[in-house]
Design a protein around this motif. Structure first.
Motif, PDB file in Angstrom:
ATOM      1  N   LEU A  71      32.332 105.502  -0.863  1.00 57.13           N
ATOM      2  CA  LEU A  71      32.659 106.033   0.460  1.00 57.13           C
ATOM      3  C   LEU A  71      34.087 105.674   0.853  1.00 57.13           C
ATOM      4  CD1 LEU A  71      29.414 105.073   2.437  1.00 57.13           C
ATOM      5  CD2 LEU A  71      29.988 107.301   1.428  1.00 57.13           C
ATOM      6  N   GLU A  72      34.854 106.663   1.233  1.00 58.42           N
ATOM      7  CA  GLU A  72      36.213 106.419   1.718  1.00 58.42           C
ATOM      8  C   GLU A  72      36.135 105.668   3.042  1.00 58.42           C
ATOM      9  OE1 GLU A  72      40.070 108.984   3.130  1.00 58.42           O
ATOM     10  OE2 GLU A  72      38.739 109.839   1.613  1.00 58.42           O
ATOM     11  N   GLY A  73      36.961 104.628   3.191  1.00 61.65           N
ATOM     12  CA  GLY A  73      36.968 103.837   4.410  1.00 61.65           C
ATOM     13  C   GLY A  73      35.924 102.731   4.439  1.00 61.65           C
ATOM     14  N   VAL A  74      35.212 102.566   3.321  1.00 62.14           N
ATOM     15  CA  VAL A  74      34.207 101.508   3.217  1.00 62.14           C
ATOM     16  C   VAL A  74      34.557 100.639   2.023  1.00 62.14           C
ATOM     17  CG1 VAL A  74      31.755 100.985   2.847  1.00 62.14           C
ATOM     18  CG2 VAL A  74      32.415 102.966   4.242  1.00 62.14           C
ATOM     19  N   GLU A  75      34.622  99.336   2.250  1.00 63.32           N
ATOM     20  CA  GLU A  75      34.896  98.382   1.171  1.00 63.32           C
ATOM     21  C   GLU A  75      33.765  97.366   1.153  1.00 63.32           C
ATOM     22  OE1 GLU A  75      38.051  94.877  -0.086  1.00 63.32           O
ATOM     23  OE2 GLU A  75      38.358  95.984   1.784  1.00 63.32           O
ATOM     24  N   SER A  76      33.209  97.118  -0.018  1.00 63.40           N
ATOM     25  CA  SER A  76      32.157  96.110  -0.116  1.00 63.40           C
ATOM     26  C   SER A  76      32.482  95.133  -1.242  1.00 63.40           C
ATOM     27  CB  SER A  76      30.784  96.764  -0.345  1.00 63.40           C
ATOM     28  OG  SER A  76      30.776  97.515  -1.526  1.00 63.40           O
ATOM     29  N   GLN A  77      32.126  93.876  -0.999  1.00 64.23           N
ATOM     30  CA  GLN A  77      32.372  92.813  -1.970  1.00 64.23           C
ATOM     31  C   GLN A  77      31.152  91.910  -2.046  1.00 64.23           C
ATOM     32  OE1 GLN A  77      36.036  90.709  -1.229  1.00 64.23           O
ATOM     33  NE2 GLN A  77      37.151  92.580  -0.805  1.00 64.23           N
ATOM     34  N   ARG A  78      31.014  91.246  -3.160  1.00 60.75           N
ATOM     35  CA  ARG A  78      29.869  90.391  -3.432  1.00 60.75           C
ATOM     36  C   ARG A  78      30.255  88.916  -3.430  1.00 60.75           C
ATOM     37  NH1 ARG A  78      26.459  91.132  -8.685  1.00 60.75           N
ATOM     38  NH2 ARG A  78      27.539  93.093  -8.553  1.00 60.75           N
ATOM     39  N   MET A  79      29.297  88.096  -3.006  1.00 58.78           N
ATOM     40  CA  MET A  79      29.420  86.648  -3.113  1.00 58.78           C
ATOM     41  C   MET A  79      28.056  86.155  -3.606  1.00 58.78           C
ATOM     42  SD  MET A  79      30.416  83.741  -0.220  1.00 58.78           S
ATOM     43  CE  MET A  79      30.510  85.003   0.986  1.00 58.78           C
ATOM     44  N   THR A  80      28.045  85.358  -4.669  1.00 58.55           N
ATOM     45  CA  THR A  80      26.791  84.876  -5.236  1.00 58.55           C
ATOM     46  C   THR A  80      26.779  83.349  -5.265  1.00 58.55           C
ATOM     47  OG1 THR A  80      26.581  86.832  -6.622  1.00 58.55           O
ATOM     48  CG2 THR A  80      25.281  84.926  -7.270  1.00 58.55           C
ATOM     49  N   PHE A  81      25.684  82.783  -4.779  1.00 56.64           N
ATOM     50  CA  PHE A  81      25.459  81.346  -4.835  1.00 56.64           C
ATOM     51  C   PHE A  81      24.347  81.115  -5.854  1.00 56.64           C
ATOM     52  CE2 PHE A  81      27.151  82.163  -0.651  1.00 56.64           C
ATOM     53  CZ  PHE A  81      28.099  81.175  -0.527  1.00 56.64           C
ATOM     54  N   THR A  82      24.667  80.408  -6.935  1.00 57.83           N
ATOM     55  CA  THR A  82      23.732  80.176  -8.020  1.00 57.83           C
ATOM     56  C   THR A  82      23.122  78.790  -7.901  1.00 57.83           C
ATOM     57  OG1 THR A  82      25.083  81.595  -9.420  1.00 57.83           O
ATOM     58  CG2 THR A  82      23.487  80.177 -10.521  1.00 57.83           C
ATOM     59  N   HIS A  83      21.821  78.719  -8.083  1.00 58.33           N
ATOM     60  CA  HIS A  83      21.105  77.452  -8.036  1.00 58.33           C
ATOM     61  C   HIS A  83      20.808  76.977  -9.459  1.00 58.33           C
ATOM     62  CE1 HIS A  83      20.352  77.700  -3.748  1.00 58.33           C
ATOM     63  NE2 HIS A  83      20.090  78.984  -3.924  1.00 58.33           N
ATOM     64  N   GLU A  84      20.721  75.679  -9.623  1.00 54.37           N
ATOM     65  CA  GLU A  84      20.304  75.128 -10.914  1.00 54.37           C
ATOM     66  C   GLU A  84      18.893  75.563 -11.192  1.00 54.37           C
ATOM     67  OE1 GLU A  84      20.466  71.011 -12.007  1.00 54.37           O
ATOM     68  OE2 GLU A  84      22.448  70.865 -11.105  1.00 54.37           O
ATOM     69  N   LYS A  85      18.640  75.835 -12.453  1.00 55.97           N
ATOM     70  CA  LYS A  85      17.273  76.236 -12.843  1.00 55.97           C
ATOM     71  C   LYS A  85      16.711  75.254 -13.819  1.00 55.97           C
ATOM     72  CE  LYS A  85      18.101  80.931 -11.784  1.00 55.97           C
ATOM     73  NZ  LYS A  85      17.959  82.251 -11.931  1.00 55.97           N
TER      74      LYS A  85
END
Length: 85
Positions: A71-85
Motif C-alpha cells: 500500500l502506498e503511504g503505508v510502512e510496516s516494520q517488525r520487531m521480534t523478542f525471542t525467548h530461550e527454549k
C-alpha cells in the motif's frame, strides 16, 4: 525450563489515515485470527496514524507485512523478542 512463544510486533505507519484506513483495515481483518493485540494511535488534527499489532505466528507476520507494504503511504516494520527454549 518453560517454553514460550516469541513475541512478534508489527508497527504500521499510515501517512494519510483518512485515505488509507479502509485498505489497512481490510488487510488486518483478513489476518484477524492471528492478531493477539492491536493498538491504534493517532494525533488529533493530523492525518498520520500508527498501529501496533502483536502476533504469534511467524508465517502470518511475514504475510501481513508483505500485504501492508504494497500500500502506498503505508510502512510496516517488525520487531521480534525471542525467548530461550
Amino acid at each position: 525450563m518453560m517454553i514460550r512463544d516469541d513475541h512478534h510486533l508489527i508497527g504500521i505507519h499510515v501517512s494519510d489515515r483518512q485515505e488509507k484506513a479502509m485498505d489497512v483495515q481490510k488487510i488486518l481483518t483478513s489476518h484477524g485470527t492471528a492478531i493477539k493485540t492491536r493498538l491504534g494511535l493517532h494525533e488529533a488534527g493530523h492525518g498520520n496514524g500508527l498501529i501496533i499489532v502483536e502476533m504469534g505466528d511467524e508465517t502470518e507476520v511475514s504475510s501481513l507485512l508483505a500485504e501492508l507494504n504494497t500500500l502506498e503511504g503505508v510502512e510496516s516494520q517488525r520487531m521480534t523478542f525471542t525467548h530461550e527454549k
